[in-house]
Design a protein around this motif. Structure first.
Motif, short mmCIF file in Angstrom:
data_model
loop_
_atom_site.label_atom_id
_atom_site.label_comp_id
_atom_site.label_asym_id
_atom_site.label_seq_id
_atom_site.Cartn_x
_atom_site.Cartn_y
_atom_site.Cartn_z
N PRO A 10 -5.99 -19.44 56.22
CA PRO A 10 -6.73 -19.97 55.08
C PRO A 10 -6.28 -21.38 54.68
O PRO A 10 -7.01 -22.08 53.99
CB PRO A 10 -6.43 -18.97 53.96
N ALA A 11 -5.11 -21.79 55.12
CA ALA A 11 -4.59 -23.11 54.75
C ALA A 11 -5.18 -24.22 55.60
O ALA A 11 -5.61 -25.25 55.09
CB ALA A 11 -3.07 -23.12 54.85
N CYS A 12 -5.21 -24.01 56.93
CA CYS A 12 -5.64 -25.10 57.82
C CYS A 12 -6.89 -24.77 58.64
O CYS A 12 -7.43 -25.63 59.31
CB CYS A 12 -4.50 -25.51 58.74
N GLY A 13 -7.33 -23.50 58.61
CA GLY A 13 -8.52 -23.12 59.35
C GLY A 13 -8.29 -22.81 60.82
O GLY A 13 -9.24 -22.49 61.53
N MET A 22 -0.75 -0.94 67.26
CA MET A 22 -1.59 0.26 67.27
C MET A 22 -1.21 1.27 66.19
O MET A 22 -2.05 2.01 65.71
CB MET A 22 -1.54 0.94 68.64
N ASP A 23 0.06 1.31 65.83
CA ASP A 23 0.54 2.38 64.96
C ASP A 23 1.17 1.90 63.66
O ASP A 23 1.83 2.66 62.97
CB ASP A 23 1.53 3.25 65.72
N ALA A 24 0.97 0.63 63.33
CA ALA A 24 1.57 0.10 62.11
C ALA A 24 0.79 -1.12 61.63
O ALA A 24 0.08 -1.76 62.40
CB ALA A 24 3.02 -0.28 62.36
N CYS A 25 0.97 -1.43 60.36
CA CYS A 25 0.37 -2.63 59.79
C CYS A 25 1.32 -3.81 59.96
O CYS A 25 2.54 -3.63 59.99
CB CYS A 25 0.07 -2.41 58.31
N GLN A 26 0.78 -5.00 60.08
CA GLN A 26 1.59 -6.21 60.21
C GLN A 26 1.54 -6.95 58.88
O GLN A 26 0.49 -7.40 58.45
CB GLN A 26 1.07 -7.09 61.34
N TYR A 27 2.71 -7.09 58.24
CA TYR A 27 2.77 -7.66 56.90
C TYR A 27 2.90 -9.17 56.88
O TYR A 27 2.63 -9.80 55.86
CB TYR A 27 3.94 -7.04 56.13
N PHE A 28 3.33 -9.77 57.98
CA PHE A 28 3.53 -11.21 58.02
C PHE A 28 2.95 -11.78 59.31
O PHE A 28 2.95 -11.13 60.34
CB PHE A 28 5.03 -11.57 57.98
N TYR A 29 2.44 -13.01 59.22
CA TYR A 29 1.95 -13.73 60.40
C TYR A 29 2.17 -15.21 60.14
O TYR A 29 1.79 -15.73 59.08
CB TYR A 29 0.46 -13.46 60.62
N GLU A 30 2.80 -15.89 61.08
CA GLU A 30 3.01 -17.33 60.95
C GLU A 30 1.95 -18.08 61.73
O GLU A 30 1.77 -17.86 62.94
CB GLU A 30 4.40 -17.72 61.47
N CYS A 31 1.20 -18.94 61.04
CA CYS A 31 0.15 -19.74 61.68
C CYS A 31 0.77 -20.62 62.76
O CYS A 31 1.76 -21.31 62.52
CB CYS A 31 -0.57 -20.59 60.64
N LYS A 32 0.16 -20.60 63.92
CA LYS A 32 0.67 -21.39 65.05
C LYS A 32 0.38 -22.88 64.90
O LYS A 32 0.95 -23.69 65.62
CB LYS A 32 0.08 -20.86 66.35
N SER A 33 -0.47 -23.25 63.95
CA SER A 33 -0.81 -24.65 63.76
C SER A 33 0.01 -25.29 62.63
O SER A 33 0.73 -26.25 62.86
CB SER A 33 -2.30 -24.80 63.47
N CYS A 34 -0.09 -24.72 61.42
CA CYS A 34 0.57 -25.35 60.27
C CYS A 34 1.89 -24.68 59.88
O CYS A 34 2.62 -25.20 59.06
CB CYS A 34 -0.37 -25.40 59.07
N ARG A 36 2.30 -21.92 58.19
CA ARG A 36 2.24 -21.14 56.94
C ARG A 36 2.46 -19.66 57.24
O ARG A 36 1.91 -19.12 58.20
CB ARG A 36 0.90 -21.34 56.26
N LEU A 37 3.24 -19.01 56.41
CA LEU A 37 3.49 -17.58 56.55
C LEU A 37 2.44 -16.83 55.74
O LEU A 37 2.39 -16.95 54.51
CB LEU A 37 4.90 -17.24 56.06
N LEU A 38 1.59 -16.10 56.44
CA LEU A 38 0.52 -15.35 55.79
C LEU A 38 1.02 -13.96 55.43
O LEU A 38 1.77 -13.34 56.19
CB LEU A 38 -0.70 -15.22 56.70
N ARG A 39 0.59 -13.48 54.27
CA ARG A 39 0.87 -12.13 53.80
C ARG A 39 -0.46 -11.49 53.42
O ARG A 39 -1.42 -12.19 53.09
CB ARG A 39 1.79 -12.18 52.58
N PRO A 40 -0.55 -10.17 53.43
CA PRO A 40 -1.81 -9.52 53.05
C PRO A 40 -2.23 -9.87 51.63
O PRO A 40 -1.40 -10.06 50.74
CB PRO A 40 -1.50 -8.03 53.16
N LEU A 41 -3.54 -9.96 51.42
CA LEU A 41 -4.09 -10.16 50.09
C LEU A 41 -3.94 -8.86 49.30
O LEU A 41 -3.85 -7.77 49.90
CB LEU A 41 -5.56 -10.55 50.18
N PRO A 42 -3.91 -8.92 47.97
CA PRO A 42 -3.82 -7.69 47.17
C PRO A 42 -4.91 -6.70 47.56
O PRO A 42 -6.08 -7.06 47.70
CB PRO A 42 -4.01 -8.19 45.74
#
Length: 62
Positions: A10-13, A22-34, A36-42
């Motif tokens: 959402p920061a850089c597009g 397959m068996d779990a949710c991922q709580y963090f993701y780091e954008c490969k471009s900018c 930014r550490l993404l977290r799930p929305l409420p």
């Protein structure tokens, strides 16, 4: 069941196809471009449900 999702920062597009757990949710993701550490929305269980083009496998199973 779909195991890949197109996640959009959402920061850089920046878009990237990523493999989902397959068996779990991922709580963090780091954008490969900018870097930014993404977290799930409420109300969402993981970053793919918030920023991906399809929900995570555990949610798809329901």
């Amino acid at each position: 069941m779909m195991t890949e999702s197109l996640i959009t920062c959402p920061a850089c597009g920046h878009k990237a196809v990523e493999r989902m757990l397959m068996d779990a949710c991922q709580y963090f993701y780091e954008c490969k471009s900018c870097g930014r550490l993404l977290r799930p929305l409420p109300g969402d269980c993981c970053v793919f449900c918030s920023y991906g083009d399809r929900p995570c496998p555990p949610k798809q199973a329901h």
